[in-house]
Scaffold this motif. Sequence first.
Motif, short mmCIF file in Angstrom:
data_model
loop_
_atom_site.label_atom_id
_atom_site.label_comp_id
_atom_site.label_asym_id
_atom_site.label_seq_id
_atom_site.Cartn_x
_atom_site.Cartn_y
_atom_site.Cartn_z
N ALA A 111 1.44 -1.66 0.13
CA ALA A 111 -0.19 0.16 0.05
C ALA A 111 0.85 1.11 -0.33
O ALA A 111 1.61 1.41 0.21
N GLY A 112 0.44 2.91 -0.67
CA GLY A 112 1.00 3.72 -0.45
C GLY A 112 0.22 4.22 0.83
O GLY A 112 -0.07 3.50 1.80
N PRO A 113 1.11 5.26 0.92
CA PRO A 113 1.56 5.78 2.57
C PRO A 113 -0.69 6.20 3.14
O PRO A 113 -1.07 6.62 2.27
N LEU A 114 -1.62 5.61 3.85
CA LEU A 114 -2.46 5.74 4.47
C LEU A 114 -3.11 7.09 4.54
O LEU A 114 -4.02 7.25 4.77
N GLU A 115 -2.37 7.49 4.89
CA GLU A 115 -2.93 9.27 5.29
C GLU A 115 -3.27 9.75 3.79
O GLU A 115 -3.98 11.15 3.16
N TRP A 116 -2.60 8.97 2.51
CA TRP A 116 -3.30 9.61 1.24
C TRP A 116 -4.62 8.83 1.05
O TRP A 116 -4.94 7.45 1.16
N LEU A 117 -5.71 9.75 0.26
CA LEU A 117 -6.64 9.10 0.09
C LEU A 117 -6.90 8.15 -0.63
O LEU A 117 -7.37 7.20 -0.56
N GLU A 118 -5.52 8.17 -2.24
CA GLU A 118 -5.88 7.11 -2.86
C GLU A 118 -5.16 5.80 -2.75
O GLU A 118 -5.93 4.66 -2.72
N ALA A 119 -4.34 5.88 -1.64
CA ALA A 119 -4.34 4.59 -1.29
C ALA A 119 -4.86 3.83 0.04
O ALA A 119 -5.00 2.58 -0.44
N ARG A 120 -5.57 4.33 0.75
CA ARG A 120 -6.54 4.08 1.11
C ARG A 120 -7.99 3.17 0.70
O ARG A 120 -8.30 2.74 0.43
N GLN A 121 -7.99 4.09 -0.56
CA GLN A 121 -9.29 3.79 -1.58
C GLN A 121 -8.40 2.33 -2.25
O GLN A 121 -9.10 1.72 -2.79
N ARG A 122 -7.74 2.38 -2.92
CA ARG A 122 -6.23 1.13 -3.81
C ARG A 122 -6.52 0.34 -2.36
O ARG A 122 -6.73 -1.18 -2.97
N LYS A 123 -6.38 0.00 -1.72
CA LYS A 123 -6.60 -1.26 -0.58
C LYS A 123 -7.80 -1.44 0.04
O LYS A 123 -7.49 -2.54 0.12
N GLN A 124 -8.92 -0.33 -0.64
CA GLN A 124 -9.62 -1.55 0.49
C GLN A 124 -10.60 -1.90 -0.70
O GLN A 124 -11.47 -3.33 -0.99
N GLY A 125 -10.38 -1.94 -2.65
CA GLY A 125 -10.09 -2.16 -3.31
C GLY A 125 -9.97 -3.01 -3.44
O GLY A 125 -10.38 -4.85 -4.17
N TRP A 126 -8.25 -3.91 -2.91
CA TRP A 126 -7.63 -5.29 -3.25
C TRP A 126 -8.74 -6.54 -1.97
O TRP A 126 -8.88 -6.50 -1.86
N GLU A 127 -8.56 -5.07 -0.74
CA GLU A 127 -9.67 -5.72 0.76
C GLU A 127 -10.16 -6.73 0.08
O GLU A 127 -10.76 -8.20 0.26
N ASP A 128 -11.60 -6.18 -0.52
CA ASP A 128 -12.75 -6.35 -0.95
C ASP A 128 -13.06 -7.41 -1.77
O ASP A 128 -13.26 -8.45 -1.99
N ALA A 129 -11.78 -7.18 -3.16
CA ALA A 129 -11.82 -8.31 -4.00
C ALA A 129 -11.58 -9.60 -3.29
O ALA A 129 -12.27 -10.78 -3.85
N LEU A 130 -10.65 -9.88 -2.63
CA LEU A 130 -10.26 -10.76 -2.18
C LEU A 130 -11.94 -11.30 -1.43
O LEU A 130 -11.72 -12.89 -0.81
N ARG A 131 -11.84 -10.59 -0.13
CA ARG A 131 -12.81 -10.63 0.95
C ARG A 131 -14.46 -11.26 -0.24
O ARG A 131 -14.97 -11.93 0.22
N GLY A 132 -14.62 -10.97 -1.25
CA GLY A 132 -15.12 -10.91 -2.32
C GLY A 132 -15.25 -12.74 -2.46
O GLY A 132 -16.63 -13.31 -2.81
N VAL A 133 -14.52 -13.66 -2.22
CA VAL A 133 -14.23 -14.21 -2.82
C VAL A 133 -14.03 -15.55 -1.16
O VAL A 133 -13.28 -17.37 -1.40
N GLY A 134 -13.90 -14.65 -0.49
CA GLY A 134 -14.50 -14.96 0.53
C GLY A 134 -12.67 -15.30 1.38
O GLY A 134 -12.57 -16.55 2.42
N ILE A 135 -11.55 -14.78 1.20
CA ILE A 135 -10.74 -14.92 1.20
C ILE A 135 -10.55 -13.51 3.26
O ILE A 135 -10.56 -13.03 2.52
N GLU A 136 -9.72 -13.97 4.68
CA GLU A 136 -10.38 -13.54 5.09
C GLU A 136 -8.75 -12.98 4.51
O GLU A 136 -7.60 -13.60 4.51
N VAL A 137 -8.58 -10.94 5.13
CA VAL A 137 -7.21 -10.51 5.19
C VAL A 137 -6.72 -10.39 6.65
O VAL A 137 -7.85 -10.12 7.28
#
Length: 197
Positions: free
Chosen positions: A46-72
């Motif tokens: 991830a990029g530094p999480l004080e950046w909005l872009e970094a938080r949004q990209r991290k959330q996209g990664w997380e939700d894609a994994l959770r969408g197939v049942g992978i625990e993050v």
Amino acid sequence: ACPPIVFLKCQRNPNYTTISVDNYGGARKAVEYLLSIDRNHVGLIAGPLEWLEARQRKQGWEDALRGVGIEVTPDHWSMGNWSSASGEAAFVELLQKYPPLDAVFCGNDQMALGVLNYANTHGIRIPEDLAVIGFDNLTESAYYTPALSTVTHPLRELGALAVRTLLKYIDAPTSNQAPEEIILKTELVLRDSTPST
């Protein structure tokens, strides 16, 4: 009276027009692609999480994994500061925390370059052992070794749209134009750092 204002690359604000890039959707698309080619251990740098872009990209990664049942868990990701050196350091940390790693999504192309550099000097074959996708589609990313798969976003279009939108508000200041939320689409660009299907 307040002059016309357009905010770029920020969170939605009901009082103002905002124009941004779909960081979340682009990241999710990248990770869903990796999952579709049977890479089931997709780490994140991830990029530094004080950046909005970094938080949004991290959330996209997380939700894609959770969408197939992978625990993050925290073992599945590490953080850099957007630079290549920080990407390399974060990758070393990730390899230690998450040994089954078979793909990595990087918050930007610069950090992905750090991953490629470490892999090239430590016998990790890309894309055979590790698939890598970056974000930003820097001009140079097509010339990385191997050429980097990445997410492209229309920054030039974002700038042009901002100017057009401001001019529209300036030309019609009295018409009560409601604030808009404009999100520009991203696209996945596949190159040699991901296996061809």
